[in-house]
Scaffold this active site. Structure first.
Site, PDB file in Angstrom:
ATOM      1  N   TYR A 144      20.303  -3.930-109.821  1.00  0.00           N
ATOM      2  CA  TYR A 144      21.018  -4.338-111.048  1.00  0.00           C
ATOM      3  C   TYR A 144      20.209  -4.123-112.275  1.00  0.00           C
ATOM      4  O   TYR A 144      18.987  -4.910-112.308  1.00  0.00           O
ATOM      5  CB  TYR A 144      21.947  -5.803-111.008  1.00  0.00           C
ATOM      6  N   ASP A 239      12.045  -2.371-113.491  1.00  0.00           N
ATOM      7  CA  ASP A 239      12.618  -3.573-113.939  1.00  0.00           C
ATOM      8  C   ASP A 239      12.240  -4.748-113.579  1.00  0.00           C
ATOM      9  O   ASP A 239      12.417  -5.273-112.470  1.00  0.00           O
ATOM     10  CB  ASP A 239      14.318  -3.094-113.648  1.00  0.00           C
ATOM     11  N   LYS A 267      14.445 -12.587-119.092  1.00  0.00           N
ATOM     12  CA  LYS A 267      14.346 -14.006-118.613  1.00  0.00           C
ATOM     13  C   LYS A 267      13.165 -14.734-119.113  1.00  0.00           C
ATOM     14  O   LYS A 267      13.165 -15.427-120.049  1.00  0.00           O
ATOM     15  CB  LYS A 267      14.324 -13.828-117.119  1.00  0.00           C
TER      16      LYS A 267
END
Ligand code: KE4
Length: 431
Positions: A144, A239, A267
Protein backbone atom coordinates in the site's frame (compact mmCIF):
# COMPACT_ATOMS: atom_id res chain seq x y z
CA UNK A 1 -14.93 -3.44 28.90
CA UNK A 2 -17.77 -0.91 29.12
CA UNK A 3 -17.94 1.11 25.87
CA UNK A 4 -21.20 3.10 26.03
CA UNK A 5 -19.51 6.42 25.30
CA UNK A 6 -17.59 5.06 22.33
CA UNK A 7 -20.85 3.58 21.04
CA UNK A 8 -22.65 6.91 21.40
CA UNK A 9 -19.80 8.84 19.75
CA UNK A 10 -19.65 6.34 16.87
CA UNK A 11 -23.38 6.70 16.31
CA UNK A 12 -23.04 10.47 16.22
CA UNK A 13 -19.92 10.31 14.04
CA UNK A 14 -21.80 8.33 11.39
CA UNK A 15 -24.25 11.23 11.04
CA UNK A 16 -21.50 13.61 9.94
CA UNK A 17 -18.60 11.50 8.63
CA UNK A 18 -18.79 8.69 6.01
CA UNK A 19 -18.60 5.43 7.96
CA UNK A 20 -18.03 7.51 11.10
CA UNK A 21 -14.28 7.64 10.53
CA UNK A 22 -11.75 9.72 8.67
CA UNK A 23 -9.81 6.66 7.55
CA UNK A 24 -11.55 3.37 6.75
CA UNK A 25 -9.30 0.95 8.61
CA UNK A 26 -10.25 2.65 11.92
CA UNK A 27 -13.88 1.52 11.62
CA UNK A 28 -13.28 -2.05 12.86
CA UNK A 29 -14.83 -3.21 9.54
CA UNK A 30 -13.01 -6.52 9.36
CA UNK A 31 -13.03 -7.34 13.09
CA UNK A 32 -16.56 -6.16 13.89
CA UNK A 33 -17.74 -4.23 16.92
CA UNK A 34 -17.54 -0.52 17.73
CA UNK A 35 -14.32 1.41 17.30
CA UNK A 36 -13.07 2.77 20.59
CA UNK A 37 -12.94 6.57 20.68
CA UNK A 38 -9.64 7.65 22.16
CA UNK A 39 -9.52 10.45 24.73
CA UNK A 40 -5.81 10.53 25.49
CA UNK A 41 -2.44 8.93 24.93
CA UNK A 42 0.05 8.42 27.73
CA UNK A 43 3.43 6.89 26.95
CA UNK A 44 2.70 3.33 25.73
CA UNK A 45 -0.97 3.59 26.65
CA UNK A 46 -4.17 5.04 25.21
CA UNK A 47 -7.31 5.79 27.22
CA UNK A 48 -10.74 5.63 25.54
CA UNK A 49 -13.90 7.69 26.06
CA UNK A 50 -15.14 5.21 28.67
CA UNK A 51 -11.91 5.47 30.65
CA UNK A 52 -10.57 2.06 29.54
CA UNK A 53 -6.78 1.93 29.27
CA UNK A 54 -4.98 -0.09 26.58
CA UNK A 55 -1.35 -0.92 25.85
CA UNK A 56 -1.09 0.55 22.35
CA UNK A 57 0.43 -1.69 19.66
CA UNK A 58 -0.97 0.49 16.84
CA UNK A 59 1.05 3.65 17.68
CA UNK A 60 -1.18 5.71 15.35
CA UNK A 61 -0.20 3.20 12.59
CA UNK A 62 3.52 3.79 13.12
CA UNK A 63 4.40 7.44 13.83
CA UNK A 64 4.62 7.13 17.62
CA UNK A 65 7.80 5.09 17.95
CA UNK A 66 8.52 7.13 21.12
CA UNK A 67 5.01 6.54 22.50
CA UNK A 68 2.32 9.15 23.20
CA UNK A 69 3.19 12.72 24.30
CA UNK A 70 6.91 12.10 24.65
CA UNK A 71 8.23 15.14 26.59
CA UNK A 72 10.79 16.13 23.94
CA UNK A 73 8.08 16.15 21.25
CA UNK A 74 5.54 18.01 23.37
CA UNK A 75 8.15 20.64 24.28
CA UNK A 76 9.20 21.12 20.65
CA UNK A 77 5.60 21.65 19.53
CA UNK A 78 4.89 24.06 22.41
CA UNK A 79 8.01 26.07 21.58
CA UNK A 80 7.09 26.27 17.88
CA UNK A 81 3.53 27.22 18.79
CA UNK A 82 4.75 30.32 20.60
CA UNK A 83 5.88 31.62 17.21
CA UNK A 84 2.73 30.71 15.29
CA UNK A 85 1.18 27.77 13.46
CA UNK A 86 1.71 28.30 9.72
CA UNK A 87 3.14 30.96 7.45
CA UNK A 88 3.07 29.54 3.91
CA UNK A 89 6.60 30.80 3.65
CA UNK A 90 10.03 29.19 4.22
CA UNK A 91 11.10 28.66 7.83
CA UNK A 92 14.33 27.52 9.47
CA UNK A 93 12.48 24.50 10.92
CA UNK A 94 11.92 22.85 7.52
CA UNK A 95 15.55 23.36 6.54
CA UNK A 96 16.65 21.77 9.83
CA UNK A 97 14.44 18.72 9.31
CA UNK A 98 15.50 18.38 5.67
CA UNK A 99 19.16 18.49 6.71
CA UNK A 100 18.52 15.79 9.34
CA UNK A 101 16.79 13.52 6.80
CA UNK A 102 19.72 13.98 4.38
CA UNK A 103 22.15 13.15 7.20
CA UNK A 104 20.29 9.99 8.22
CA UNK A 105 18.98 8.38 5.00
CA UNK A 106 21.82 6.99 2.82
CA UNK A 107 20.29 7.60 -0.62
CA UNK A 108 18.80 11.05 0.07
CA UNK A 109 20.71 14.17 -1.02
CA UNK A 110 17.63 16.44 -1.23
CA UNK A 111 14.11 16.09 0.18
CA UNK A 112 10.71 17.73 -0.39
CA UNK A 113 8.28 17.84 2.54
CA UNK A 114 4.61 17.06 1.91
CA UNK A 115 1.69 16.29 4.24
CA UNK A 116 1.17 12.54 3.97
CA UNK A 117 2.69 9.29 2.78
CA UNK A 118 0.21 9.31 -0.10
CA UNK A 119 1.56 12.62 -1.35
CA UNK A 120 5.11 11.35 -0.97
CA UNK A 121 4.44 8.24 -3.06
CA UNK A 122 2.43 10.21 -5.63
CA UNK A 123 5.27 12.68 -6.05
CA UNK A 124 7.93 9.97 -6.30
CA UNK A 125 6.02 8.28 -9.14
CA UNK A 126 5.41 11.63 -10.87
CA UNK A 127 9.15 12.36 -10.72
CA UNK A 128 9.98 8.95 -12.19
CA UNK A 129 7.40 9.35 -14.97
CA UNK A 130 8.36 12.97 -15.66
CA UNK A 131 12.09 12.32 -15.91
CA UNK A 132 11.87 9.02 -17.83
CA UNK A 133 8.95 10.05 -20.01
CA UNK A 134 7.45 6.59 -19.44
CA UNK A 135 4.02 5.85 -17.91
CA UNK A 136 3.93 2.35 -16.46
CA UNK A 137 4.86 1.43 -12.89
CA UNK A 138 5.24 -1.91 -11.17
CA UNK A 139 3.82 -2.31 -7.66
CA UNK A 140 3.43 -5.45 -5.55
CA UNK A 141 0.20 -7.16 -4.52
CA UNK A 142 -0.56 -6.34 -0.90
CA UNK A 143 1.70 -3.30 -0.78
CA UNK A 144 0.00 0.00 0.00
CA UNK A 145 1.39 3.37 -1.05
CA UNK A 146 -1.51 5.58 -0.07
CA UNK A 147 -4.80 6.21 -1.84
CA UNK A 148 -3.78 8.02 -5.04
CA UNK A 149 -5.22 6.51 -8.24
CA UNK A 150 -2.14 4.68 -9.49
CA UNK A 151 -1.78 2.63 -6.34
CA UNK A 152 -5.27 1.30 -5.70
CA UNK A 153 -4.83 -2.03 -7.44
CA UNK A 154 -4.55 -5.07 -5.16
CA UNK A 155 -3.26 -2.72 -2.51
CA UNK A 156 -2.91 -3.66 1.13
CA UNK A 157 -3.97 -1.91 4.34
CA UNK A 158 -7.54 -0.64 4.29
CA UNK A 159 -8.31 -1.86 0.77
CA UNK A 160 -7.34 -5.41 1.75
CA UNK A 161 -9.10 -5.02 5.10
CA UNK A 162 -12.36 -4.12 3.37
CA UNK A 163 -11.79 -6.54 0.47
CA UNK A 164 -11.70 -3.75 -2.12
CA UNK A 165 -9.32 -5.11 -4.80
CA UNK A 166 -9.31 -1.85 -6.72
CA UNK A 167 -11.40 1.26 -6.28
CA UNK A 168 -14.24 2.70 -8.36
CA UNK A 169 -13.24 6.08 -9.68
CA UNK A 170 -9.82 5.06 -11.00
CA UNK A 171 -9.76 5.61 -14.78
CA UNK A 172 -9.14 2.42 -16.83
CA UNK A 173 -6.23 4.15 -18.54
CA UNK A 174 -4.48 4.46 -15.18
CA UNK A 175 -5.27 0.90 -14.16
CA UNK A 176 -3.47 -0.35 -17.28
CA UNK A 177 -0.41 1.69 -16.35
CA UNK A 178 -0.03 -0.09 -13.03
CA UNK A 179 1.53 -3.56 -13.40
CA UNK A 180 1.33 -6.03 -10.54
CA UNK A 181 3.74 -8.66 -9.26
CA UNK A 182 3.61 -10.90 -6.18
CA UNK A 183 5.84 -9.62 -3.35
CA UNK A 184 9.18 -11.45 -3.13
CA UNK A 185 8.82 -12.70 -6.73
CA UNK A 186 11.80 -11.38 -8.72
CA UNK A 187 11.03 -13.62 -11.71
CA UNK A 188 7.62 -11.99 -12.09
CA UNK A 189 9.27 -8.56 -12.15
CA UNK A 190 11.82 -9.73 -14.74
CA UNK A 191 8.95 -10.97 -16.96
CA UNK A 192 7.11 -7.64 -16.69
CA UNK A 193 10.28 -5.66 -17.45
CA UNK A 194 10.81 -7.85 -20.54
CA UNK A 195 7.19 -7.70 -21.67
CA UNK A 196 6.94 -3.91 -21.26
CA UNK A 197 10.51 -3.03 -22.28
CA UNK A 198 11.02 0.72 -22.51
CA UNK A 199 7.59 1.55 -21.01
CA UNK A 200 8.23 1.24 -17.25
CA UNK A 201 9.11 4.38 -15.28
CA UNK A 202 9.45 2.85 -11.83
CA UNK A 203 9.17 -0.09 -9.50
CA UNK A 204 7.72 0.97 -6.15
CA UNK A 205 8.08 -1.36 -3.18
CA UNK A 206 7.76 -1.43 0.58
CA UNK A 207 11.26 -2.74 1.46
CA UNK A 208 9.57 -4.55 4.34
CA UNK A 209 5.88 -4.95 3.57
CA UNK A 210 3.68 -3.68 6.39
CA UNK A 211 0.26 -3.49 4.73
CA UNK A 212 -0.54 -7.15 4.26
CA UNK A 213 0.65 -7.72 7.76
CA UNK A 214 4.44 -7.68 8.14
CA UNK A 215 6.15 -9.56 5.32
CA UNK A 216 9.97 -9.44 5.18
CA UNK A 217 11.87 -9.30 1.88
CA UNK A 218 13.33 -12.72 1.05
CA UNK A 219 17.12 -12.98 0.84
CA UNK A 220 18.26 -11.24 -2.34
CA UNK A 221 14.87 -9.73 -3.22
CA UNK A 222 15.79 -6.08 -2.64
CA UNK A 223 19.30 -6.43 -4.10
CA UNK A 224 17.79 -8.24 -7.08
CA UNK A 225 15.26 -5.45 -7.62
CA UNK A 226 18.08 -2.90 -7.44
CA UNK A 227 20.18 -4.73 -10.04
CA UNK A 228 17.22 -5.41 -12.33
CA UNK A 229 16.01 -1.78 -12.30
CA UNK A 230 19.52 -0.35 -12.68
CA UNK A 231 20.16 -2.49 -15.75
CA UNK A 232 16.77 -1.64 -17.27
CA UNK A 233 17.04 2.10 -16.55
CA UNK A 234 13.98 1.98 -14.28
CA UNK A 235 13.62 4.11 -11.12
CA UNK A 236 13.58 2.06 -7.91
CA UNK A 237 11.33 3.69 -5.32
CA UNK A 238 11.44 2.50 -1.69
CA UNK A 239 8.26 3.34 0.14
CA UNK A 240 9.71 3.78 3.63
CA UNK A 241 6.66 5.48 5.11
CA UNK A 242 6.55 2.70 7.73
CA UNK A 243 10.18 1.48 7.79
CA UNK A 244 11.84 4.91 7.68
CA UNK A 245 13.51 5.79 11.01
CA UNK A 246 11.88 2.66 12.53
CA UNK A 247 14.04 -0.25 11.36
CA UNK A 248 17.14 1.93 11.72
CA UNK A 249 17.87 5.64 11.75
CA UNK A 250 18.54 5.29 8.02
CA UNK A 251 15.50 3.06 7.42
CA UNK A 252 15.31 -0.28 5.65
CA UNK A 253 17.76 0.90 2.98
CA UNK A 254 20.43 1.24 5.69
CA UNK A 255 19.46 -2.03 7.38
CA UNK A 256 19.53 -4.04 4.11
CA UNK A 257 22.27 -2.04 2.37
CA UNK A 258 20.26 -1.34 -0.79
CA UNK A 259 19.96 2.21 -2.10
CA UNK A 260 16.87 3.18 -4.12
CA UNK A 261 16.67 6.13 -6.52
CA UNK A 262 13.78 7.67 -4.60
CA UNK A 263 12.50 7.23 -1.05
CA UNK A 264 9.02 7.98 0.33
CA UNK A 265 8.82 8.89 4.00
CA UNK A 266 5.98 9.57 6.44
CA UNK A 267 4.66 8.68 9.90
CA UNK A 268 7.73 8.91 12.22
CA UNK A 269 9.17 11.90 10.28
CA UNK A 270 6.28 14.00 11.63
CA UNK A 271 6.50 12.75 15.22
CA UNK A 272 2.71 12.36 15.25
CA UNK A 273 1.88 15.46 13.17
CA UNK A 274 1.06 15.27 9.43
CA UNK A 275 4.30 15.01 7.44
CA UNK A 276 5.35 13.04 4.39
CA UNK A 277 8.50 13.47 2.35
CA UNK A 278 10.10 12.33 -0.89
CA UNK A 279 13.87 12.29 -1.25
CA UNK A 280 16.60 11.19 -3.59
CA UNK A 281 19.76 12.23 -5.46
CA UNK A 282 20.13 15.92 -6.36
CA UNK A 283 19.85 15.26 -10.10
CA UNK A 284 16.47 13.59 -9.54
CA UNK A 285 15.04 15.92 -6.90
CA UNK A 286 16.06 19.08 -8.80
CA UNK A 287 13.51 18.08 -11.44
CA UNK A 288 10.83 19.25 -8.98
CA UNK A 289 9.42 22.76 -9.38
CA UNK A 290 10.61 25.44 -8.91
CA UNK A 291 14.11 24.04 -9.56
CA UNK A 292 12.70 21.93 -12.37
CA UNK A 293 9.38 21.64 -14.15
CA UNK A 294 7.73 18.63 -12.48
CA UNK A 295 5.05 20.22 -10.36
CA UNK A 296 4.17 19.44 -6.76
CA UNK A 297 2.92 21.80 -4.03
CA UNK A 298 1.15 22.03 -0.67
CA UNK A 299 -0.29 24.82 1.48
CA UNK A 300 0.86 23.27 4.73
CA UNK A 301 3.95 21.46 3.46
CA UNK A 302 6.85 22.10 5.85
CA UNK A 303 4.45 23.28 8.54
CA UNK A 304 6.63 24.60 11.41
CA UNK A 305 4.76 22.72 14.16
CA UNK A 306 5.09 19.43 12.30
CA UNK A 307 8.70 20.12 11.38
CA UNK A 308 9.54 20.75 15.04
CA UNK A 309 7.80 17.55 16.18
CA UNK A 310 9.58 15.57 13.47
CA UNK A 311 13.01 17.01 14.17
CA UNK A 312 12.67 16.43 17.93
CA UNK A 313 11.73 12.82 17.22
CA UNK A 314 14.55 12.11 14.75
CA UNK A 315 17.13 13.82 16.99
CA UNK A 316 16.04 11.68 19.95
CA UNK A 317 16.03 8.46 17.89
CA UNK A 318 19.54 9.23 16.63
CA UNK A 319 21.00 10.40 19.95
CA UNK A 320 19.81 7.36 21.92
CA UNK A 321 20.02 4.80 19.04
CA UNK A 322 16.38 3.90 19.65
CA UNK A 323 15.55 1.90 16.51
CA UNK A 324 18.30 -0.67 17.06
CA UNK A 325 17.50 -0.97 20.78
CA UNK A 326 13.79 -1.37 19.99
CA UNK A 327 14.66 -4.00 17.37
CA UNK A 328 16.49 -5.98 20.06
CA UNK A 329 13.62 -5.67 22.56
CA UNK A 330 11.13 -6.71 19.87
CA UNK A 331 13.21 -9.72 18.85
CA UNK A 332 13.36 -10.97 22.43
CA UNK A 333 9.59 -10.44 22.84
CA UNK A 334 8.76 -12.26 19.61
CA UNK A 335 11.20 -15.11 20.31
CA UNK A 336 9.39 -15.72 23.62
CA UNK A 337 6.03 -15.80 21.82
CA UNK A 338 7.32 -18.06 19.02
CA UNK A 339 8.70 -20.52 21.60
CA UNK A 340 5.39 -20.64 23.45
CA UNK A 341 3.40 -21.08 20.20
CA UNK A 342 5.73 -23.88 19.13
CA UNK A 343 5.36 -25.63 22.49
CA UNK A 344 1.56 -25.41 22.14
CA UNK A 345 1.67 -26.43 18.43
CA UNK A 346 -0.72 -23.61 17.55
CA UNK A 347 -1.54 -22.77 13.88
CA UNK A 348 0.02 -19.31 14.15
CA UNK A 349 2.87 -17.83 12.08
CA UNK A 350 4.66 -14.73 13.39
CA UNK A 351 6.53 -12.45 10.99
CA UNK A 352 8.87 -9.89 12.49
CA UNK A 353 11.36 -7.34 11.24
CA UNK A 354 12.60 -5.10 14.03
CA UNK A 355 9.64 -3.56 15.85
CA UNK A 356 7.23 -4.56 13.04
CA UNK A 357 5.32 -7.74 13.94
CA UNK A 358 2.29 -9.64 12.66
CA UNK A 359 0.60 -12.81 13.95
CA UNK A 360 -1.07 -14.73 11.11
CA UNK A 361 -3.57 -17.49 11.90
CA UNK A 362 -2.09 -19.99 9.49
CA UNK A 363 0.29 -22.95 9.49
CA UNK A 364 2.13 -21.81 6.36
CA UNK A 365 4.91 -19.30 5.87
CA UNK A 366 3.62 -15.86 4.85
CA UNK A 367 5.85 -14.39 2.13
CA UNK A 368 3.29 -12.66 -0.10
CA UNK A 369 -0.28 -11.31 -0.25
CA UNK A 370 -1.81 -14.63 -1.40
CA UNK A 371 -0.45 -16.40 1.68
CA UNK A 372 -1.39 -13.47 3.95
CA UNK A 373 -4.93 -13.58 2.54
CA UNK A 374 -5.05 -17.30 3.26
CA UNK A 375 -4.71 -16.72 6.99
CA UNK A 376 -7.91 -17.02 9.05
CA UNK A 377 -9.35 -13.50 9.39
CA UNK A 378 -12.23 -14.80 11.54
CA UNK A 379 -9.80 -16.12 14.14
CA UNK A 380 -7.89 -12.85 13.99
CA UNK A 381 -11.13 -10.96 14.78
CA UNK A 382 -11.75 -13.18 17.83
CA UNK A 383 -8.14 -12.70 18.94
CA UNK A 384 -8.40 -8.94 18.45
CA UNK A 385 -11.51 -8.61 20.63
CA UNK A 386 -10.19 -10.96 23.28
CA UNK A 387 -7.11 -8.73 23.53
CA UNK A 388 -9.19 -5.54 23.52
CA UNK A 389 -11.19 -6.86 26.48
CA UNK A 390 -7.88 -7.39 28.31
CA UNK A 391 -6.59 -3.86 27.61
CA UNK A 392 -4.32 -4.67 24.68
CA UNK A 393 -4.91 -2.58 21.53
CA UNK A 394 -3.85 -4.44 18.36
CA UNK A 395 -4.57 -3.25 14.79
CA UNK A 396 -8.28 -3.82 13.94
CA UNK A 397 -7.25 -5.67 10.76
CA UNK A 398 -5.22 -8.81 9.94
CA UNK A 399 -3.56 -6.83 7.12
CA UNK A 400 -1.76 -4.37 9.35
CA UNK A 401 1.41 -4.34 11.42
CA UNK A 402 1.78 -4.45 15.20
CA UNK A 403 4.27 -1.79 16.30
CA UNK A 404 6.28 -1.95 19.51
CA UNK A 405 7.20 1.45 20.91
CA UNK A 406 10.17 2.71 22.88
CA UNK A 407 7.74 3.72 25.63
CA UNK A 408 6.91 0.08 26.43
CA UNK A 409 8.67 -1.04 29.61
CA UNK A 410 9.71 -4.66 30.37
CA UNK A 411 6.74 -5.03 32.74
CA UNK A 412 4.38 -3.84 29.97
CA UNK A 413 5.75 -6.48 27.59
CA UNK A 414 5.53 -9.18 30.29
CA UNK A 415 1.87 -8.25 30.84
CA UNK A 416 1.32 -8.24 27.06
CA UNK A 417 2.92 -11.68 26.70
CA UNK A 418 0.60 -13.13 29.35
CA UNK A 419 -2.53 -11.61 27.77
CA UNK A 420 -1.57 -12.44 24.18
CA UNK A 421 -1.03 -16.11 25.07
CA UNK A 422 -4.39 -16.32 26.89
CA UNK A 423 -6.14 -14.59 23.97
CA UNK A 424 -4.52 -16.94 21.46
CA UNK A 425 -5.88 -19.93 23.40
CA UNK A 426 -9.30 -18.30 23.71
CA UNK A 427 -9.46 -17.47 19.99
CA UNK A 428 -8.34 -20.96 19.03
CA UNK A 429 -10.37 -22.48 21.90
CA UNK A 430 -7.30 -24.57 22.55
CA UNK A 431 -6.11 -25.66 26.00
P1 KE4 B 1 -0.74 8.29 4.50
O1 KE4 B 1 -1.22 8.98 3.25
O2 KE4 B 1 -1.82 7.50 5.18
O3 KE4 B 1 0.02 9.22 5.45
O4 KE4 B 1 0.39 7.24 4.05
C1 KE4 B 1 0.07 6.29 3.06
C2 KE4 B 1 1.04 5.14 3.16
C3 KE4 B 1 2.06 5.03 2.24
N1 KE4 B 1 2.96 4.03 2.30
C4 KE4 B 1 2.89 3.10 3.28
C5 KE4 B 1 3.91 2.00 3.31
C6 KE4 B 1 1.87 3.16 4.26
O5 KE4 B 1 1.81 2.21 5.22
C7 KE4 B 1 0.94 4.20 4.20
C8 KE4 B 1 -0.21 4.32 5.20
N2 KE4 B 1 -0.33 3.24 6.14
C9 KE4 B 1 -1.67 2.97 6.61
C10 KE4 B 1 -1.60 1.84 7.63
N3 KE4 B 1 -0.79 0.74 7.24
C11 KE4 B 1 -2.31 4.18 7.17
C12 KE4 B 1 -3.50 3.90 8.06
C13 KE4 B 1 -4.75 4.45 7.46
O6 KE4 B 1 -4.93 4.36 6.21
O7 KE4 B 1 -5.56 4.96 8.25
Amino acid sequence: MQNDRSKAWFEKAQKFIPGGVNSPVRAFGSVGGTPVFIQKGDGPFIIDADGNRYLDFVSSWGPLILGHRHPVVVKAIQKALERGTSFGAPTEAEVALAAKVVELVPSIEKVRMVNSGTEAAMTAVRLARGISNKDKIIKFEGCYHGHSDSFLMKAGSGTATLGIPGSPGVPKSLVSDTLLAPYNDLTAVESLVEAFKGQIAAVIVEPVAGNMGTVPPKEGFLKGLRELTRQAGIFLIFDEVITGFRLSNGGAQELFGVQPDLTCLGKIIGGGLPVGAVGGRCDVMDALAPAGTIYQAGTLSGNPLAMSAGLATLDYLQKYRIPLKLNETSTIFVARLKKWIHQKSLPVTINQVGSMVTLFFTNTAVENFKQASGADAGLYAKFFHSLLEKGIYFPPSPFETVFLSHAMQPEDLDMAFDKITVSLLEALRAE
